[in-house]
Design an enzyme around this catalytic site. Structure first.
Site, mmCIF file in Angstrom:
data_model
loop_
_atom_site.group_PDB
_atom_site.id
_atom_site.type_symbol
_atom_site.label_atom_id
_atom_site.label_comp_id
_atom_site.label_asym_id
_atom_site.label_seq_id
_atom_site.Cartn_x
_atom_site.Cartn_y
_atom_site.Cartn_z
ATOM 1 N N LYS A 90 0.858 -1.185 0.000
ATOM 2 C CA LYS A 90 0.000 0.000 0.000
ATOM 3 C C LYS A 90 0.886 1.224 0.000
ATOM 4 O O LYS A 90 1.839 1.328 0.775
ATOM 5 C CB LYS A 90 -0.872 -0.012 1.282
ATOM 6 C CG LYS A 90 -1.822 1.161 1.384
ATOM 7 C CD LYS A 90 -3.098 0.908 0.610
ATOM 8 C CE LYS A 90 -3.880 2.180 0.329
ATOM 9 N NZ LYS A 90 -3.453 2.879 -0.910
ATOM 10 N N GLN A 111 7.292 3.879 3.914
ATOM 11 C CA GLN A 111 5.883 3.465 3.941
ATOM 12 C C GLN A 111 5.677 2.180 4.744
ATOM 13 O O GLN A 111 4.648 2.009 5.393
ATOM 14 C CB GLN A 111 5.406 3.276 2.498
ATOM 15 C CG GLN A 111 3.896 3.306 2.322
ATOM 16 C CD GLN A 111 3.333 4.718 2.267
ATOM 17 O OE1 GLN A 111 3.884 5.581 1.624
ATOM 18 N NE2 GLN A 111 2.241 4.962 2.968
ATOM 19 N N LYS A 114 5.504 3.308 8.342
ATOM 20 C CA LYS A 114 4.329 4.162 8.536
ATOM 21 C C LYS A 114 3.058 3.325 8.589
ATOM 22 O O LYS A 114 2.228 3.475 9.485
ATOM 23 C CB LYS A 114 4.247 5.150 7.368
ATOM 24 C CG LYS A 114 3.111 6.142 7.457
ATOM 25 C CD LYS A 114 2.841 6.863 6.139
ATOM 26 C CE LYS A 114 4.060 7.570 5.591
ATOM 27 N NZ LYS A 114 3.701 8.482 4.471
ATOM 28 N N LYS A 126 5.457 1.825 -3.087
ATOM 29 C CA LYS A 126 5.370 3.188 -3.636
ATOM 30 C C LYS A 126 5.641 3.120 -5.124
ATOM 31 O O LYS A 126 6.324 2.207 -5.598
ATOM 32 C CB LYS A 126 6.429 4.080 -2.975
ATOM 33 C CG LYS A 126 6.157 5.567 -3.097
ATOM 34 C CD LYS A 126 5.218 6.061 -2.030
ATOM 35 C CE LYS A 126 4.795 7.476 -2.210
ATOM 36 N NZ LYS A 126 4.083 7.982 -1.016
ATOM 37 N N GLY A 165 -2.767 8.365 -4.095
ATOM 38 C CA GLY A 165 -2.168 9.635 -4.508
ATOM 39 C C GLY A 165 -0.877 9.958 -3.783
ATOM 40 O O GLY A 165 -0.516 9.317 -2.794
ATOM 41 N N ASP A 166 -0.168 10.913 -4.302
ATOM 42 C CA ASP A 166 1.018 11.507 -3.676
ATOM 43 C C ASP A 166 1.259 12.797 -4.463
ATOM 44 O O ASP A 166 0.350 13.285 -5.154
ATOM 45 C CB ASP A 166 2.227 10.557 -3.735
ATOM 46 C CG ASP A 166 3.369 10.997 -2.795
ATOM 47 O OD1 ASP A 166 3.275 10.748 -1.586
ATOM 48 O OD2 ASP A 166 4.339 11.619 -3.266
ATOM 49 N N THR A 209 -4.623 13.452 5.400
ATOM 50 C CA THR A 209 -3.222 13.594 5.816
ATOM 51 C C THR A 209 -3.051 14.870 6.633
ATOM 52 O O THR A 209 -2.439 14.866 7.708
ATOM 53 C CB THR A 209 -2.283 13.593 4.586
ATOM 54 O OG1 THR A 209 -2.632 12.506 3.744
ATOM 55 C CG2 THR A 209 -0.836 13.471 5.012
ATOM 56 N N ASN A 240 -2.240 19.057 -1.441
ATOM 57 C CA ASN A 240 -3.252 18.355 -0.661
ATOM 58 C C ASN A 240 -2.938 18.352 0.837
ATOM 59 O O ASN A 240 -3.795 18.678 1.664
ATOM 60 C CB ASN A 240 -3.382 16.922 -1.190
ATOM 61 C CG ASN A 240 -4.320 16.094 -0.352
ATOM 62 O OD1 ASN A 240 -3.904 15.342 0.528
ATOM 63 N ND2 ASN A 240 -5.605 16.245 -0.576
ATOM 64 N N SER A 376 -6.845 5.686 3.803
ATOM 65 C CA SER A 376 -6.873 4.786 2.650
ATOM 66 C C SER A 376 -7.230 3.374 3.120
ATOM 67 O O SER A 376 -7.992 2.658 2.459
ATOM 68 C CB SER A 376 -5.502 4.745 1.965
ATOM 69 O OG SER A 376 -5.320 5.862 1.135
HETATM 70 P P1 NDP Z 1 0.704 17.883 -3.943
HETATM 71 O O1 NDP Z 1 1.166 17.575 -5.293
HETATM 72 O O2 NDP Z 1 -0.757 18.048 -3.694
HETATM 73 O O3 NDP Z 1 1.421 19.182 -3.386
HETATM 74 C C1 NDP Z 1 2.806 19.268 -3.279
HETATM 75 C C2 NDP Z 1 3.190 20.672 -2.878
HETATM 76 O O4 NDP Z 1 4.584 20.711 -2.610
HETATM 77 C C3 NDP Z 1 2.921 21.692 -3.965
HETATM 78 O O5 NDP Z 1 2.646 22.921 -3.376
HETATM 79 C C4 NDP Z 1 4.245 21.711 -4.707
HETATM 80 O O6 NDP Z 1 4.480 22.906 -5.407
HETATM 81 C C5 NDP Z 1 5.235 21.529 -3.588
HETATM 82 N N1 NDP Z 1 6.419 20.811 -4.093
HETATM 83 C C6 NDP Z 1 6.449 19.575 -4.617
HETATM 84 N N2 NDP Z 1 7.681 19.235 -5.004
HETATM 85 C C7 NDP Z 1 8.443 20.293 -4.738
HETATM 86 C C8 NDP Z 1 9.807 20.551 -4.901
HETATM 87 N N3 NDP Z 1 10.646 19.646 -5.446
HETATM 88 N N4 NDP Z 1 10.263 21.754 -4.490
HETATM 89 C C9 NDP Z 1 9.413 22.649 -3.929
HETATM 90 N N5 NDP Z 1 8.099 22.458 -3.761
HETATM 91 C C10 NDP Z 1 7.627 21.296 -4.147
HETATM 92 O O7 NDP Z 1 1.288 16.717 -3.005
HETATM 93 P P2 NDP Z 1 0.850 16.303 -1.535
HETATM 94 O O8 NDP Z 1 0.373 17.473 -0.781
HETATM 95 O O9 NDP Z 1 -0.022 15.120 -1.664
HETATM 96 O O10 NDP Z 1 2.232 15.785 -0.940
HETATM 97 C C11 NDP Z 1 3.121 16.620 -0.201
HETATM 98 C C12 NDP Z 1 4.038 15.764 0.646
HETATM 99 O O11 NDP Z 1 3.267 14.993 1.558
HETATM 100 C C13 NDP Z 1 4.904 14.753 -0.115
HETATM 101 O O12 NDP Z 1 6.114 14.582 0.570
HETATM 102 C C14 NDP Z 1 4.084 13.473 -0.015
HETATM 103 O O13 NDP Z 1 4.896 12.333 -0.176
HETATM 104 C C15 NDP Z 1 3.576 13.608 1.406
HETATM 105 N N6 NDP Z 1 2.397 12.816 1.759
HETATM 106 C C16 NDP Z 1 1.265 12.861 1.010
HETATM 107 C C17 NDP Z 1 0.151 12.139 1.394
HETATM 108 C C18 NDP Z 1 -1.134 12.202 0.660
HETATM 109 O O14 NDP Z 1 -2.089 11.553 1.089
HETATM 110 N N7 NDP Z 1 -1.265 12.971 -0.400
HETATM 111 C C19 NDP Z 1 0.179 11.264 2.581
HETATM 112 C C20 NDP Z 1 1.415 11.350 3.340
HETATM 113 C C21 NDP Z 1 2.462 12.087 2.917
HETATM 114 P P3 NDP Z 1 4.007 23.063 -6.931
HETATM 115 O O15 NDP Z 1 2.520 23.191 -6.878
HETATM 116 O O16 NDP Z 1 4.711 24.271 -7.425
HETATM 117 O O17 NDP Z 1 4.449 21.804 -7.605
HETATM 118 O O1 2IT Z 2 2.985 8.923 1.620
HETATM 119 C C1 2IT Z 2 1.844 8.469 1.827
HETATM 120 O O2 2IT Z 2 1.533 7.914 2.888
HETATM 121 C C2 2IT Z 2 0.834 8.638 0.770
HETATM 122 N N1 2IT Z 2 1.122 9.265 -0.249
HETATM 123 C C3 2IT Z 2 -0.522 8.038 0.918
HETATM 124 C C4 2IT Z 2 -0.504 6.579 0.551
HETATM 125 C C5 2IT Z 2 -1.838 5.900 0.500
HETATM 126 O O3 2IT Z 2 -1.828 4.726 0.126
HETATM 127 O O4 2IT Z 2 -2.864 6.499 0.828
#
Ligand code: NDP
Ligand code: 2IT
Length: 444
Positions: A90, A111, A114, A126, A165-166, A209, A240, A376
């Site tokens: 997952k 992961q 986690k 992943k 998603g990620d 998250t 997100n 999830s």
């Molecule tokens: P999104 O794509 O929704 O948002 C990512 C944000 O971070 C955007 O504002 C983006 O800017 C910025 N960003 C991404 N890459 C870079 C970079 N290389 N340098 C600077 N800014 C950057 O992703 P999420 O919010 O889903 O994910 C954010 C973090 O949280 C990641 O580390 C992800 O692995 C982690 N995460 C996500 C989960 C989920 O359920 N979605 C769960 C647990 C962890 P821009 O819009 O300009 O690209």
């Molecule tokens: O980093 C993470 O935990 C995620 N992007 C969510 C993974 C998931 O299966 O919901």
């Protein structure tokens, strides 16, 4: 040389070209020292550290798709199925130009721990691609997602591997991926999470998250005799995780003054206007610089700089290695009380150590951002029983899981004589459950 040191040296030599993966392994191994020492003979005999750092399999594939001008384009797709000792693989799919094997491997490794911490039966995996959804039309994104799934579908399934998603993968991408999986296999099953509500998605998954992060922060602060009410909160990212972390921080009485994207960052001394941010980021898919255009009293700066703002609580919610040693020094100088990771590995090892040594409450992402994957897991349960639960029910379960994670990691740290070291607590607690399952299952 100890068993742990020996394995670490082997991995550092073998994977010297995978810096993010090595960083994640070093952080975990450092914490595990007391646990490994206690069980050294058994773990060495059973090759536990060698097995837990070597993915079950790594799948890499070509993703050809046709752009709007009619030209063929090619990206690289990945899925790493890291460990399924405690449940089906997952973990999310990341779509970003920086994606490579090292990045997906570090994310898959994190992961595993986690998912163990959530208490739900989920293994770790992943995937993703170096495809950049930014600036692409909906049709181009669909073409990419359909091509990606045309290869990926062979390896996934509701009881086998369940992506989500990620970065760069949100509701739109999950919809296209799900449609293609269904078309190829004919199966209507919970093979992806983060689905739309009309086709098997769960309420609260969008917020999970960010909300989960704040439920954990709230519990952490309560345990240290304070709360979020009246606190200043700085958040990085504007995706997100960041948006819903900011929303719950505001609901709990905090004042969120920053957000950032890959181009720049905003400082709004009055507290960020989240309706405006959602319109810019979720509806228009535009740059954060638009915030200043709509709200001239706020500041917008190009580049990075969120961590220079004085704050009580700092929440890195963008990407890996975005909070560096100098940022940690700045935060400490400005009197930060807690740093809790919404992103995966946003804080470098040096920055983490500096924060911990200076009395800052620090919680690593594998514990504090586990609310996303936990929800999830709840989506998978609803899909299996073909029912959907109310917002209140899922939210209450999420809160219970995050509170439980905090208690669990705090207790594990204390048990091994490292009270307040939540990095150690998270790694030890996450590791123990997976290892017990691996030991029981023999040489697999
Ligand atoms: P999104 O794509 O929704 O948002 C990512 C944000 O971070 C955007 O504002 C983006 O800017 C910025 N960003 C991404 N890459 C870079 C970079 N290389 N340098 C600077 N800014 C950057 O992703 P999420 O919010 O889903 O994910 C954010 C973090 O949280 C990641 O580390 C992800 O692995 C982690 N995460 C996500 C989960 C989920 O359920 N979605 C769960 C647990 C962890 P821009 O819009 O300009 O690209
Ligand atoms: O980093 C993470 O935990 C995620 N992007 C969510 C993974 C998931 O299966 O919901």
């Amino acid at each position: 040389m100890s068993y742990l040191q020996n394995v670490l040296t082997q991995i550092e030599t073998k994977y010297s070209y995978q810096p993010e993966f090595l960083q994640a392994v070093r952080e975990v191994f450092e914490s595990l020292e007391p646990v490994i020492t206690k069980n050294e003979k058994l773990y060495e005999q059973e090759a536990i550290l060698e097995r837990i750092t070597e993915p079950d399999r790594q799948i890499q594939f070509r993703v050809p798709w046709v752009d709007d001008s009619g030209k063929m384009r090619v990206n690289t797709g990945y899925r790493i199925q890291f460990n399924n000792a405690i449940g089906p693989y997952k973990g999310g799919l990341r779509l970003h130009p920086s994606v490579n094997l090292s990045v997906i491997k570090f994310l898959g490794f994190e992961q595993v721990f986690k998912n163990s911490l959530t208490g739900l039966p989920m293994g770790g995996g992943k995937g993703g691609s170096d495809f950049d959804p930014k600036g692409k039309s909906d049709r181009e994104v669909m073409a990419f997602c359909q091509s990606f799934m045309t290869e990926l579908y062979k390896y996934i399934g509701a009881d086998e591997d369940v992506p989500a998603g990620d970065i760069g993968t949100g509701a739109r991408e999950i919809g296209y991926l799900y449609g293609q999986y269904k078309r190829i296999t004919g199966l209507y099953e919970g093979v992806l999470t983060g689905k739309g509500l009309s086709y098997g998605g769960s309420l609260v998954r969008t917020q999970a998250t960010g909300y989960g992060l704040l439920y954990l922060v709230d519990e952490l602060l309560k345990d240290h005799g304070s709360g979020l009410d009246g606190k200043t909160v700085t958040v990085s990212g504007a995706g997100n995780v960041a948006i819903y972390a900011a929303e719950k921080a505001q609901q709990l009485g905090g004042k969120v003054v920053t957000l950032s994207d890959s181009t720049g960052w905003i400082y709004d001394k009055d507290g960020v206007d989240l309706a405006l941010v959602k319109d810019i980021k979720e509806v228009r898919r535009a740059r954060l610089s638009e915030y200043k255009a709509a709200k001239p009293s706020a500041d917008y700066h190009e580049g990075r700089g969120v961590w220079t703002i004085k704050t009580d609580i700092a929440l890195p919610c963008a990407t890996q290695n975005e909070l560096l040693l100098d940022d940690a020094k700045e935060l400490v100088k400005n009197g930060v009380q807690a740093v809790c990771e919404g992103a995966n590995m946003p804080t470098t090892i040096e920055a983490t150590k500096y924060l911990q040594e200076n009395g800052v409450l620090f919680v690593p992402g594998k514990a504090s951002n586990a609310g996303g994957v936990a929800t999830s897991g709840l989506e998978m349960s609803q899909n299996s029983e073909r029912l959907s639960w109310s917002f209140e029910e899922v939210d209450a379960k999420l809160k219970g899981i995050m509170t439980g994670i905090y208690k669990n990691i705090a207790a594990a740290a204390e048990e091994y004589g490292m009270k307040g070291n939540y990095v150690a607590g998270a790694n030890i607690a996450g590791f123990s459950k997976v290892v017990n399952a691996m030991l029981a299952q023999g040489a697999v």
